[in-house]
Design a protein around this motif. Structure first.
Motif, short mmCIF file in Angstrom:
data_model
loop_
_atom_site.label_atom_id
_atom_site.label_comp_id
_atom_site.label_asym_id
_atom_site.label_seq_id
_atom_site.Cartn_x
_atom_site.Cartn_y
_atom_site.Cartn_z
N THR A 1 13.36 -7.06 -12.74
CA THR A 1 14.40 -7.11 -12.00
C THR A 1 15.70 -6.78 -13.27
O THR A 1 15.87 -7.46 -14.19
CB THR A 1 14.64 -8.30 -11.34
OG1 THR A 1 15.87 -8.60 -10.70
CG2 THR A 1 14.65 -9.60 -12.26
N GLY A 2 16.69 -6.11 -12.73
CA GLY A 2 17.58 -5.60 -13.69
C GLY A 2 17.49 -4.94 -14.94
O GLY A 2 18.11 -4.85 -15.73
N SER A 3 16.26 -4.21 -14.80
CA SER A 3 15.83 -3.54 -16.15
C SER A 3 16.61 -2.30 -16.12
O SER A 3 16.81 -1.50 -17.39
CB SER A 3 14.35 -3.36 -16.19
OG SER A 3 14.07 -2.68 -15.00
N GLY A 4 17.02 -1.49 -15.05
CA GLY A 4 17.67 -0.29 -15.12
C GLY A 4 16.99 0.72 -14.38
O GLY A 4 17.13 2.00 -14.45
N LYS A 5 16.11 0.29 -13.49
CA LYS A 5 15.23 1.27 -12.73
C LYS A 5 15.94 2.21 -11.86
O LYS A 5 16.02 3.50 -11.78
CB LYS A 5 14.18 0.81 -12.02
CG LYS A 5 13.33 -0.41 -12.56
CD LYS A 5 12.33 -0.93 -11.79
CE LYS A 5 13.06 -1.84 -10.50
NZ LYS A 5 13.81 -2.97 -11.35
N THR A 6 16.96 1.59 -11.23
CA THR A 6 17.85 2.30 -10.27
C THR A 6 18.92 3.32 -11.10
O THR A 6 18.98 4.41 -10.64
CB THR A 6 18.85 1.36 -9.41
OG1 THR A 6 17.99 0.20 -8.82
CG2 THR A 6 19.52 2.35 -8.42
N SER A 7 19.33 2.97 -12.26
CA SER A 7 20.27 3.85 -12.93
C SER A 7 19.22 4.87 -13.48
O SER A 7 19.79 6.24 -13.79
CB SER A 7 20.95 3.02 -14.14
OG SER A 7 19.94 2.54 -15.02
N LEU A 8 18.04 4.64 -13.62
CA LEU A 8 17.01 5.92 -14.18
C LEU A 8 17.05 6.88 -13.16
O LEU A 8 16.91 8.23 -13.22
CB LEU A 8 15.84 5.37 -14.76
CG LEU A 8 14.76 6.22 -15.31
CD1 LEU A 8 15.27 7.16 -16.45
CD2 LEU A 8 13.59 5.48 -15.76
N LEU B 1 18.35 11.96 -10.44
CA LEU B 1 18.73 12.50 -9.23
C LEU B 1 20.01 13.31 -9.69
O LEU B 1 20.23 14.63 -9.16
CB LEU B 1 19.31 11.47 -8.20
CG LEU B 1 19.86 11.95 -6.89
CD1 LEU B 1 18.93 12.60 -6.01
CD2 LEU B 1 20.44 10.70 -6.20
N SER B 2 20.65 12.93 -10.62
CA SER B 2 21.81 13.82 -11.00
C SER B 2 21.43 15.05 -11.64
O SER B 2 22.30 16.04 -11.71
CB SER B 2 23.07 12.68 -11.96
OG SER B 2 22.15 12.75 -13.29
N GLU B 3 20.23 15.00 -12.41
CA GLU B 3 19.91 16.28 -13.16
C GLU B 3 19.59 17.49 -11.96
O GLU B 3 19.65 18.56 -12.47
CB GLU B 3 18.47 15.89 -13.81
CG GLU B 3 18.92 14.82 -15.00
CD GLU B 3 19.41 15.63 -16.15
OE1 GLU B 3 19.66 16.83 -16.16
OE2 GLU B 3 20.51 14.79 -16.78
N TYR B 4 19.25 17.10 -10.75
CA TYR B 4 18.87 18.02 -9.79
C TYR B 4 19.49 18.13 -8.62
O TYR B 4 19.78 19.26 -7.89
CB TYR B 4 17.44 17.57 -9.23
CG TYR B 4 16.33 17.90 -10.48
CD1 TYR B 4 15.58 19.20 -10.66
CD2 TYR B 4 16.03 16.82 -11.19
CE1 TYR B 4 14.66 19.28 -11.33
CE2 TYR B 4 14.96 16.99 -12.04
CZ TYR B 4 14.30 18.26 -12.28
OH TYR B 4 13.33 18.36 -13.30
N GLY B 5 20.29 16.94 -8.31
CA GLY B 5 21.16 17.23 -6.92
C GLY B 5 20.08 16.56 -5.82
O GLY B 5 18.97 16.84 -5.70
#
Length: 206
Positions: A12-19, A24-28
């Motif tokens: 929890t809070g490790s940064g999974k969502t940000s990864l 997502l930002s690399e592809y759209g």
């Protein structure tokens, strides 16, 4: 449509969502869809709120794994699925759902995504985000207070009672199933670049 699923696990809070957002930002959004394990908590509307509050939400049994697996299999088969919406303040599954259509890349993220054999078998790439416990706790404390309507005392109690022991028992051991261990999640730009390169390689083969 050819589809691959990437599993991202970590405490929890490790940064999974940000990864996941970094990928997502690399592809759209047209190429990549993100599904969160947290959407698949079992619906506890049949038990009183007082009992819901004290449930262990970090144990593998807290997840509706049959529905989770069937949705991922459906996406691999080119089908659209209706992902549940979970209310963290009341611990019940809401009436509304989010429709996810087939994409080339489906990113699945959650603390236990690498724990379940049936999910691991569906993942083309398995990633574990590894972040120090103190940083993870501070992030969880901040998130649960601001986003989930919790009090500091309730977050502390839950962390000591279930979050930490379940992490040691189920989450941490699942890192050994990972193809890639990423320190610090989405802040690790080199890791995001490596993952993108691997995704592109797999998609070309398909």
């Amino acid at each position: 449509m050819n589809t691959i699923i990437i599993g991202i696990a970590g405490g929890t809070g490790s940064g999974k969502t940000s990864l996941a957002k970094g990928i997502l930002s690399e592809y759209g959004e047209g190429e990549v869809a993100v599904i969160e394990q947290d959407s698949y908590y079992n619906d506890l509307s049949h038990i009183p709120y007082e009992e819901r509050v004290i449930q262990n939400y970090d144990h593998p049994d807290s997840i509706d794994i049959k529905l989770f697996e069937s949705h991922l299999q459906g996406l691999l088969n080119g089908e659209s699925v209706n992902v549940p919406t979970y209310d963290f303040s009341t611990h019940v599954r809401m009436d509304k759902t989010t429709t996810i259509t087939p994409h080339h890349v489906i990113v699945v993220e959650g603390i236990l995504t690498l724990h379940y054999t049936q999910l691991r078998d569906l993942f083309a790439i398995k990633i574990f985000v590894d972040t120090p416990a103190d940083i993870r706790f501070i992030r969880r404390l901040t998130r649960d207070i601001h986003e989930r309507g919790r009090t500091p005392d309730s977050v502390n109690k839950q962390y000591l009672a279930t979050v930490r022991p379940m992490h040691d028992q189920f989450v941490e051991p699942s890192k050994y199933f990972a193809d890639l261990i990423v320190p610090e999640g989405g802040e690790n730009k080199v890791a995001v670049d490596l993952i993108r390169t691997k995704i592109n390689s797999i998609l070309k083969k398909l």
